[in-house]
Scaffold this motif. Structure first.
Motif, PDB file in Angstrom:
ATOM      1  N   ALA A 120     -19.611 -30.428  24.282  1.00 50.25           N
ATOM      2  CA  ALA A 120     -20.742 -30.214  23.403  1.00 50.25           C
ATOM      3  C   ALA A 120     -20.896 -31.344  22.403  1.00 50.25           C
ATOM      4  N   ALA A 121     -19.761 -31.890  21.933  1.00 50.49           N
ATOM      5  CA  ALA A 121     -19.817 -32.946  20.935  1.00 50.49           C
ATOM      6  C   ALA A 121     -20.265 -34.271  21.515  1.00 50.49           C
ATOM      7  N   THR A 122     -20.039 -34.473  22.799  1.00 46.25           N
ATOM      8  CA  THR A 122     -20.363 -35.747  23.438  1.00 46.25           C
ATOM      9  C   THR A 122     -21.162 -35.502  24.704  1.00 46.25           C
ATOM     10  N   PRO A 123     -22.426 -35.080  24.585  1.00 49.06           N
ATOM     11  CA  PRO A 123     -23.212 -34.755  25.764  1.00 49.06           C
ATOM     12  C   PRO A 123     -23.489 -35.949  26.652  1.00 49.06           C
ATOM     13  N   GLU A 124     -23.267 -37.192  26.114  1.00 51.77           N
ATOM     14  CA  GLU A 124     -23.534 -38.364  26.929  1.00 51.77           C
ATOM     15  C   GLU A 124     -22.446 -38.634  27.956  1.00 51.77           C
ATOM     16  N   ILE A 125     -21.320 -37.920  27.894  1.00 58.56           N
ATOM     17  CA  ILE A 125     -20.271 -38.092  28.896  1.00 58.56           C
ATOM     18  C   ILE A 125     -20.745 -37.470  30.211  1.00 58.56           C
ATOM     19  N   VAL A 126     -20.673 -38.254  31.295  1.00 55.99           N
ATOM     20  CA  VAL A 126     -21.198 -37.789  32.565  1.00 55.99           C
ATOM     21  C   VAL A 126     -20.386 -36.620  33.093  1.00 55.99           C
ATOM     22  N   PRO A 127     -21.012 -35.736  33.899  1.00 58.28           N
ATOM     23  CA  PRO A 127     -20.353 -34.490  34.311  1.00 58.28           C
ATOM     24  C   PRO A 127     -19.050 -34.648  35.076  1.00 58.28           C
ATOM     25  N   ASP A 128     -18.884 -35.726  35.843  1.00 54.51           N
ATOM     26  CA  ASP A 128     -17.693 -35.825  36.686  1.00 54.51           C
ATOM     27  C   ASP A 128     -16.601 -36.700  36.062  1.00 54.51           C
ATOM     28  N   THR A 129     -16.653 -36.909  34.745  1.00 52.43           N
ATOM     29  CA  THR A 129     -15.570 -37.596  34.050  1.00 52.43           C
ATOM     30  C   THR A 129     -14.273 -36.802  34.200  1.00 52.43           C
ATOM     31  N   GLU A 130     -13.198 -37.493  34.572  1.00 54.83           N
ATOM     32  CA  GLU A 130     -11.919 -36.814  34.771  1.00 54.83           C
ATOM     33  C   GLU A 130     -11.141 -36.668  33.467  1.00 54.83           C
ATOM     34  N   HIS A 131     -11.242 -37.644  32.581  1.00 58.36           N
ATOM     35  CA  HIS A 131     -10.453 -37.636  31.349  1.00 58.36           C
ATOM     36  C   HIS A 131     -11.381 -37.463  30.154  1.00 58.36           C
ATOM     37  N   ARG A 132     -12.065 -36.335  30.147  1.00 60.92           N
ATOM     38  CA  ARG A 132     -13.096 -36.080  29.151  1.00 60.92           C
ATOM     39  C   ARG A 132     -12.551 -36.120  27.724  1.00 60.92           C
ATOM     40  N   GLY A 133     -11.396 -35.496  27.476  1.00 68.45           N
ATOM     41  CA  GLY A 133     -10.846 -35.458  26.128  1.00 68.45           C
ATOM     42  C   GLY A 133     -10.516 -36.837  25.605  1.00 68.45           C
ATOM     43  N   LEU A 134      -9.889 -37.675  26.451  1.00 69.73           N
ATOM     44  CA  LEU A 134      -9.518 -39.022  26.046  1.00 69.73           C
ATOM     45  C   LEU A 134     -10.753 -39.873  25.785  1.00 69.73           C
ATOM     46  N   VAL A 135     -11.730 -39.808  26.681  1.00 70.73           N
ATOM     47  CA  VAL A 135     -12.946 -40.596  26.528  1.00 70.73           C
ATOM     48  C   VAL A 135     -13.712 -40.165  25.283  1.00 70.73           C
ATOM     49  N   ALA A 136     -13.740 -38.878  25.009  1.00 73.20           N
ATOM     50  CA  ALA A 136     -14.478 -38.357  23.858  1.00 73.20           C
ATOM     51  C   ALA A 136     -13.917 -38.872  22.541  1.00 73.20           C
ATOM     52  N   ARG A 137     -12.654 -39.257  22.506  1.00 73.14           N
ATOM     53  CA  ARG A 137     -12.033 -39.721  21.273  1.00 73.14           C
ATOM     54  C   ARG A 137     -12.307 -41.195  20.982  1.00 73.14           C
ATOM     55  N   LEU A 138     -12.850 -41.916  21.955  1.00 77.91           N
ATOM     56  CA  LEU A 138     -13.137 -43.331  21.752  1.00 77.91           C
ATOM     57  C   LEU A 138     -14.395 -43.512  20.915  1.00 77.91           C
ATOM     58  N   PRO A 139     -14.472 -44.583  20.112  1.00 73.72           N
ATOM     59  CA  PRO A 139     -15.734 -44.923  19.448  1.00 73.72           C
ATOM     60  C   PRO A 139     -16.825 -45.148  20.497  1.00 73.72           C
ATOM     61  N   GLN A 140     -18.072 -45.091  20.080  1.00 74.29           N
ATOM     62  CA  GLN A 140     -19.180 -45.065  21.033  1.00 74.29           C
ATOM     63  C   GLN A 140     -19.206 -46.261  21.997  1.00 74.29           C
ATOM     64  N   LEU A 141     -19.116 -47.501  21.475  1.00 73.42           N
ATOM     65  CA  LEU A 141     -19.232 -48.652  22.366  1.00 73.42           C
ATOM     66  C   LEU A 141     -18.066 -48.758  23.344  1.00 73.42           C
ATOM     67  N   PRO A 142     -16.806 -48.643  22.896  1.00 76.53           N
ATOM     68  CA  PRO A 142     -15.711 -48.630  23.881  1.00 76.53           C
ATOM     69  C   PRO A 142     -15.840 -47.487  24.886  1.00 76.53           C
ATOM     70  N   ARG A 143     -16.345 -46.338  24.439  1.00 73.25           N
ATOM     71  CA  ARG A 143     -16.547 -45.225  25.365  1.00 73.25           C
ATOM     72  C   ARG A 143     -17.581 -45.592  26.428  1.00 73.25           C
ATOM     73  N   ASP A 144     -18.663 -46.237  25.990  1.00 71.92           N
ATOM     74  CA  ASP A 144     -19.688 -46.634  26.950  1.00 71.92           C
ATOM     75  C   ASP A 144     -19.167 -47.680  27.918  1.00 71.92           C
ATOM     76  N   PHE A 145     -18.376 -48.639  27.427  1.00 73.08           N
ATOM     77  CA  PHE A 145     -17.788 -49.649  28.310  1.00 73.08           C
ATOM     78  C   PHE A 145     -16.840 -48.996  29.316  1.00 73.08           C
ATOM     79  N   ALA A 146     -16.042 -48.038  28.835  1.00 71.96           N
ATOM     80  CA  ALA A 146     -15.124 -47.334  29.729  1.00 71.96           C
ATOM     81  C   ALA A 146     -15.877 -46.593  30.815  1.00 71.96           C
ATOM     82  N   GLN A 147     -16.996 -45.965  30.428  1.00 73.59           N
ATOM     83  CA  GLN A 147     -17.779 -45.234  31.425  1.00 73.59           C
ATOM     84  C   GLN A 147     -18.509 -46.175  32.375  1.00 73.59           C
ATOM     85  N   LEU A 148     -18.986 -47.303  31.863  1.00 72.99           N
ATOM     86  CA  LEU A 148     -19.643 -48.273  32.730  1.00 72.99           C
ATOM     87  C   LEU A 148     -18.704 -48.751  33.834  1.00 72.99           C
ATOM     88  N   ALA A 149     -17.446 -49.016  33.471  1.00 70.90           N
ATOM     89  CA  ALA A 149     -16.450 -49.493  34.445  1.00 70.90           C
ATOM     90  C   ALA A 149     -15.746 -48.351  35.162  1.00 70.90           C
TER      91      ALA A 149
END
Length: 305
Positions: A5-34
């Motif tokens: 709920a806090a990070t609706p921009e995280i795509v549905p099939d993310t495996e490590h949702r909790g870890l990704v959610a804790r990253l600042p926005q730009l590093p999170r986006d880079f992590a998701q891009l790669a």
């Protein structure tokens, strides 16, 4: 409040949702891009590299394996960033991909290209660790990779193109250590490509409705109600070609037994695949990290026993 709920921009099939959610926005986006949040992709890219190394019969080759693992992570990431840049307009129209950083507008294409360059530089570092023949083979995949995002627009079988791309590391790992037994290598490569067609068809089941609406083509749509049979045929062909590769490499019936665990695992995937259950195809797709590991064990046994 949950991470989802806090990070609706995280795509549905993310495996490590909790870890990704804790990253600042730009590093999170880079992590998701790669796709660092979805390691299944680099496992599937890495395992054929290990197959080539271990079937070549030169032992564990730990340093080489670690370099190829790093290269798989970096180049899988680079391929995903490139794919997201090319497919941004299509991704906006598919529910599962609409939240991706470029499609959603959170990351500009210019910034995405910069991130792509960084990942390619890591790939270049890995490339320089290889001998000249393997370097040439590795560079031979560039055109295939560049063309892949466009295949879903022109053919019902983009998974076949992906099969050529995602198993190229098998050729790199082999040619780093030897330059013979091309017949065995060819059979192993063709079998690996069929494996990719099978598992990526399973993956494409998640997007059938959206793909049909926006005009994206896939083997899952082409197979229709026969998708389980189609995947079974791909997996059976893969196992058959791997068995042929082992036989051409070492004409010993006992060596073929090394493939039994992998064949059984692939059979389980088909038997338990439910195309109509939203969660089932993703689970079966991800199970291929274990299928790849089982084939890697078989290659090591046959190549080094």
């Amino acid at each position: 409040m949950s991470d989802t709920a806090a990070t609706p921009e995280i795509v549905p099939d993310t495996e490590h949702r909790g870890l990704v959610a804790r990253l600042p926005q730009l590093p999170r986006d880079f992590a998701q891009l790669a796709r660092f949040d979805r390691p299944i992709g680099w496992w599937l890219l890495f395992w054929p590299c290990a197959w080539g190394v271990w079937l070549a019969g030169a032992g564990w080759q730990v340093e080489l394996i670690l370099w190829l693992l790093l290269g798989s992570i970096a180049m899988r990431g680079a391929g995903c960033v490139y794919n997201d840049i090319v497919d941004a307009n299509l991704d906006r129209q598919v529910a599962r991909t609409a939240a991706r950083p470029v499609a959603s507008g959170r990351v500009s294409k210019k910034l995405a290209w910069s991130w792509l360059l960084v990942l390619c530089l890591i790939g270049l570092l890995v490339l320089l660790q290889l001998r000249l023949l393997a370097q040439g083979v590795a560079l031979g995949s560039v055109a295939l990779v560049a063309a892949y995002p466009f295949m879903k627009r022109i053919t019902w079988w983009p998974q076949a193109w992906l099969g050529m791309v995602f198993t190229w590391g098998l050729l790199v790992g082999w040619t780093e250590l030897r330059a013979d037994n091309w017949d065995a290598l060819a059979a192993m490569y063709l079998g690996a490509a069929l494996w990719v067609v099978g598992y990526d068809t399973i993956y494409a089941l998640q997007d059938r409705e959206d793909d049909a609406l926006v005009g994206i083509r896939s083997s899952a749509l082409r197979m229709g109600s026969h998708v389980k049979g189609g995947v079974a045929l791909c997996y059976a062909g893969a196992v058959g070609l791997w068995a042929l590769a082992f036989w051409l490499y070492r004409a010993d019936w006992v060596a073929l037994l090394a493939l039994v665990p992998a064949a059984g695992h692939l059979g389980w995937q088909v038997a338990t695949l439910d195309p109509d259950d939203p969660a089932n195809p993703l689970e079966r797709f991800r199970a291929n990290r274990f299928a790849g590991a089982l084939v890697a064990v078989a290659c090591f046994v046959v190549g080094n026993a």
